[in-house]
Write a protein that holds these residues in place. Structure first.
Motif, mmCIF file in Angstrom:
data_model
loop_
_atom_site.group_PDB
_atom_site.id
_atom_site.type_symbol
_atom_site.label_atom_id
_atom_site.label_comp_id
_atom_site.label_asym_id
_atom_site.label_seq_id
_atom_site.Cartn_x
_atom_site.Cartn_y
_atom_site.Cartn_z
ATOM 1 N N THR A 93 0.821 -1.215 0.000
ATOM 2 C CA THR A 93 0.000 0.000 0.000
ATOM 3 C C THR A 93 0.850 1.258 0.000
ATOM 4 O O THR A 93 0.388 2.331 -0.400
ATOM 5 C CB THR A 93 -0.916 -0.002 1.232
ATOM 6 N N ALA A 94 2.057 1.151 0.487
ATOM 7 C CA ALA A 94 3.021 2.245 0.501
ATOM 8 C C ALA A 94 4.387 1.586 0.618
ATOM 9 O O ALA A 94 4.477 0.407 0.978
ATOM 10 C CB ALA A 94 2.772 3.192 1.680
ATOM 11 N N PRO A 95 5.448 2.298 0.315
ATOM 12 C CA PRO A 95 6.764 1.691 0.420
ATOM 13 C C PRO A 95 6.976 1.055 1.797
ATOM 14 O O PRO A 95 6.909 1.736 2.830
ATOM 15 C CB PRO A 95 7.723 2.860 0.182
ATOM 16 N N GLY A 96 7.171 -0.247 1.816
ATOM 17 C CA GLY A 96 7.414 -0.960 3.056
ATOM 18 C C GLY A 96 6.178 -1.253 3.876
ATOM 19 O O GLY A 96 6.294 -1.757 4.991
ATOM 20 N N ARG A 97 4.952 -0.942 3.363
ATOM 21 C CA ARG A 97 3.711 -1.211 4.106
ATOM 22 C C ARG A 97 2.856 -2.174 3.291
ATOM 23 O O ARG A 97 2.687 -2.007 2.084
ATOM 24 C CB ARG A 97 2.944 0.080 4.382
ATOM 25 N N PHE A 98 2.297 -3.197 3.956
ATOM 26 C CA PHE A 98 1.575 -4.261 3.264
ATOM 27 C C PHE A 98 0.263 -4.546 3.975
ATOM 28 O O PHE A 98 0.143 -4.353 5.186
ATOM 29 C CB PHE A 98 2.408 -5.553 3.215
ATOM 30 N N GLU A 99 -0.689 -5.022 3.199
ATOM 31 C CA GLU A 99 -1.955 -5.462 3.799
ATOM 32 C C GLU A 99 -2.474 -6.658 3.006
ATOM 33 O O GLU A 99 -2.157 -6.831 1.816
ATOM 34 C CB GLU A 99 -2.992 -4.350 3.808
ATOM 35 N N ALA A 100 -3.264 -7.496 3.683
ATOM 36 C CA ALA A 100 -3.815 -8.695 3.052
ATOM 37 C C ALA A 100 -4.964 -8.313 2.132
ATOM 38 O O ALA A 100 -5.782 -7.451 2.461
ATOM 39 C CB ALA A 100 -4.296 -9.674 4.114
ATOM 40 N N LYS A 101 -5.001 -8.956 0.977
ATOM 41 C CA LYS A 101 -6.067 -8.720 0.010
ATOM 42 C C LYS A 101 -6.657 -10.069 -0.374
ATOM 43 O O LYS A 101 -5.948 -10.963 -0.861
ATOM 44 C CB LYS A 101 -5.508 -8.007 -1.223
ATOM 45 N N GLU A 102 -7.957 -10.258 -0.164
ATOM 46 C CA GLU A 102 -8.604 -11.530 -0.492
ATOM 47 C C GLU A 102 -8.715 -11.686 -2.003
ATOM 48 O O GLU A 102 -9.083 -10.756 -2.719
ATOM 49 C CB GLU A 102 -9.983 -11.592 0.149
ATOM 50 N N VAL A 103 -8.403 -12.899 -2.476
ATOM 51 C CA VAL A 103 -8.460 -13.171 -3.908
ATOM 52 C C VAL A 103 -9.140 -14.517 -4.139
ATOM 53 O O VAL A 103 -9.301 -15.319 -3.213
ATOM 54 C CB VAL A 103 -7.047 -13.197 -4.532
ATOM 55 N N ALA A 104 -9.543 -14.742 -5.374
ATOM 56 C CA ALA A 104 -10.089 -16.043 -5.785
ATOM 57 C C ALA A 104 -9.012 -16.791 -6.560
ATOM 58 O O ALA A 104 -8.373 -16.221 -7.448
ATOM 59 C CB ALA A 104 -11.331 -15.853 -6.652
ATOM 60 N N LEU A 105 -8.816 -18.043 -6.221
ATOM 61 C CA LEU A 105 -7.821 -18.875 -6.893
ATOM 62 C C LEU A 105 -8.495 -19.558 -8.083
ATOM 63 O O LEU A 105 -9.383 -20.384 -7.919
ATOM 64 C CB LEU A 105 -7.262 -19.915 -5.918
ATOM 65 N N LEU A 106 -8.064 -19.184 -9.294
ATOM 66 C CA LEU A 106 -8.703 -19.702 -10.497
ATOM 67 C C LEU A 106 -8.056 -20.987 -11.011
ATOM 68 O O LEU A 106 -8.735 -21.891 -11.482
ATOM 69 C CB LEU A 106 -8.658 -18.641 -11.611
ATOM 70 N N ARG A 107 -6.730 -21.042 -10.944
ATOM 71 C CA ARG A 107 -6.045 -22.199 -11.520
ATOM 72 C C ARG A 107 -4.634 -22.287 -10.979
ATOM 73 O O ARG A 107 -4.000 -21.276 -10.699
ATOM 74 C CB ARG A 107 -6.009 -22.075 -13.041
ATOM 75 N N THR A 108 -4.159 -23.526 -10.869
ATOM 76 C CA THR A 108 -2.775 -23.771 -10.487
ATOM 77 C C THR A 108 -2.078 -24.494 -11.632
ATOM 78 O O THR A 108 -2.621 -25.436 -12.205
ATOM 79 C CB THR A 108 -2.695 -24.635 -9.220
ATOM 80 N N ALA A 109 -0.871 -24.051 -11.956
ATOM 81 C CA ALA A 109 -0.081 -24.689 -13.014
ATOM 82 C C ALA A 109 1.368 -24.723 -12.566
ATOM 83 O O ALA A 109 2.093 -23.735 -12.686
ATOM 84 C CB ALA A 109 -0.222 -23.932 -14.330
ATOM 85 N N GLY A 110 1.772 -25.845 -12.016
ATOM 86 C CA GLY A 110 3.138 -25.956 -11.529
ATOM 87 C C GLY A 110 3.368 -25.027 -10.357
ATOM 88 O O GLY A 110 2.670 -25.071 -9.349
ATOM 89 N N GLU A 111 4.338 -24.120 -10.480
ATOM 90 C CA GLU A 111 4.662 -23.162 -9.425
ATOM 91 C C GLU A 111 4.008 -21.815 -9.653
ATOM 92 O O GLU A 111 4.393 -20.834 -9.047
ATOM 93 C CB GLU A 111 6.189 -23.001 -9.327
ATOM 94 N N ARG A 112 3.028 -21.760 -10.538
ATOM 95 C CA ARG A 112 2.300 -20.514 -10.785
ATOM 96 C C ARG A 112 0.822 -20.720 -10.517
ATOM 97 O O ARG A 112 0.302 -21.823 -10.674
ATOM 98 C CB ARG A 112 2.497 -20.056 -12.234
ATOM 99 N N VAL A 113 0.151 -19.639 -10.100
ATOM 100 C CA VAL A 113 -1.291 -19.684 -9.891
ATOM 101 C C VAL A 113 -1.934 -18.475 -10.547
ATOM 102 O O VAL A 113 -1.315 -17.406 -10.667
ATOM 103 C CB VAL A 113 -1.649 -19.712 -8.383
ATOM 104 N N MET A 114 -3.164 -18.664 -10.992
ATOM 105 C CA MET A 114 -3.932 -17.563 -11.559
ATOM 106 C C MET A 114 -4.976 -17.137 -10.538
ATOM 107 O O MET A 114 -5.691 -17.993 -9.987
ATOM 108 C CB MET A 114 -4.600 -17.994 -12.859
ATOM 109 N N ILE A 115 -5.035 -15.822 -10.261
ATOM 110 C CA ILE A 115 -5.951 -15.315 -9.246
ATOM 111 C C ILE A 115 -6.825 -14.207 -9.823
ATOM 112 O O ILE A 115 -6.527 -13.620 -10.873
ATOM 113 C CB ILE A 115 -5.174 -14.790 -8.019
ATOM 114 N N ASP A 116 -7.888 -13.894 -9.114
ATOM 115 C CA ASP A 116 -8.783 -12.782 -9.454
ATOM 116 C C ASP A 116 -9.045 -12.004 -8.171
ATOM 117 O O ASP A 116 -9.169 -12.587 -7.100
ATOM 118 C CB ASP A 116 -10.093 -13.319 -10.028
ATOM 119 N N GLY A 117 -9.080 -10.678 -8.294
ATOM 120 C CA GLY A 117 -9.341 -9.864 -7.111
ATOM 121 C C GLY A 117 -8.388 -8.702 -6.953
ATOM 122 O O GLY A 117 -8.595 -7.851 -6.079
#
Length: 315
Positions: free
Chosen positions: A262-286
């Motif tokens: 949200t700002a340099p060095g500041r973070f917050e959790a954001k809920e997402v939907a997990l659409l697909r997993t492919a190996g070590e990558r995932v596709m999300i929405d949100g």
């Protein structure tokens, strides 16, 4: 991200690059020339056999050759056309018989050239039909073997198959010649789908898929277990935000979330939907394209936020 199907697999012999060596008549093993694991070249001697039927056929060939030489020397002015044709037919039939019993043309020519009746002892060598590695040789010296008994199996391991068994609904997404990745430990090998079985396995009700992989360094061997990722049909591809798998965590209530900056060095959790997993990558929405997310160390960020407030710099 294309549709990617993951499944366990097993390295199997490439049946289109594999041969079995079998006798064509009842015979006894006299000598072996190669051992299990040896690399052989096409035409190389593999095993020497002795056969009563072959001895009879070899003797008949020498007799037929002698008769044909005689009528040719006498000439057509002396020998009748019928006798000349009969001698030719008898020679060709005798030659074809020893060839059908397992002698190569080169071995037959050597036997005729020597013209020694003592050589018609029923011994002959089976030769390698292709170059490759000996992966099976279930015989011992002195063993009596019947026609069709597998003395040796030879396979070319430079291009090996990997067999994956997929549920019917997943196998329908796969087409011949699509790309695949085979993972062996920390090594990834590129391959492509070369076969899709149409008949389901009677027990598992799955559909077998064969992936051909270049294997010049012999990293794969038949029977070895691997993991495979196969690319699905183009129309199954999806678009979305693709992030590393490690970036997505479970929240306390079980929902998927990522940590956005949200700002340099500041973070917050954001809920997402997990659409697909492919190996070590995932596709999300949100989240919107261009959003900065924690790709590594998400677990550490989650732990610090859970302690009650988190502000981090230079991490």
């Amino acid at each position: 991200m294309p549709q990617l199907i993951t499944a366990p697999g097993e390295a199997v012999v490439n049946r289109y690059r594999t041969s079995v060596v079998t006798p064509r008549v009842d015979a006894q093993v006299v000598k072996r020339h190669v051992q299990l694991g040896d690399h052989v070249d096409a035409g190389q001697a593999l095993v020497t056999l002795s056969s009563v039927a072959m001895a009879t056929a070899q003797g008949a060939l020498l007799e037929a050759d002698t008769e044909l030489r005689r009528v040719k020397q006498l000439g057509r002015d002396v020998v009748s056309e019928k006798r000349f044709v009969t001698a030719q037919v008898a020679y060709q039939q005798a030659r074809a018989q020893v060839g059908a019993y397992g002698m190569s043309d080169r071995q037959i020519d050597a036997l005729i050239r020597q013209g020694d009746a003592a050589r018609a002892d029923g011994r002959f060598q089976l030769l390698a039909p292709q170059a490759g590695t000996v992966i099976n040789d279930p015989f011992v010296i002195g063993q009596i073997v019947a026609p069709g008994y597998e003395l040796l199996r030879i396979t070319d391991e430079s291009r090996i198959w990997v067999e994956a068994r997929l549920p019917v609904n997943e196998a329908e997404w796969i087409m011949k010649d699509v790309a695949a990745i085979v993972t062996v430990g920390d090594t990834q090998l590129n391959g492509k789908v070369v076969q899709l079985h149409h008949q389901l396995d009677d027990t598992t009700r799955t559909r077998a898929v064969h992936i051909e992989v270049a294997n010049p360094d012999h990293r794969l061997h038949p029977g070895q277990f691997v993991n495979v990722v196969i690319e699905g049909k183009a129309q199954q591809a999806q678009q979305g935000i693709v992030v590393p798998k490690a970036a997505v965590m479970r929240s306390k209530d079980g929902d998927w979330q990522v940590f956005v900056e949200t700002a340099p060095g500041r973070f917050e959790a954001k809920e997402v939907a997990l659409l697909r997993t492919a190996g070590e990558r995932v596709m999300i929405d949100g989240i919107a394209p261009g959003t900065t997310v924690v790709a590594r160390g998400a677990f550490f960020v989650q732990s610090e936020i859970a302690k009650g407030g988190f502000e981090i710099h230079n991490h």
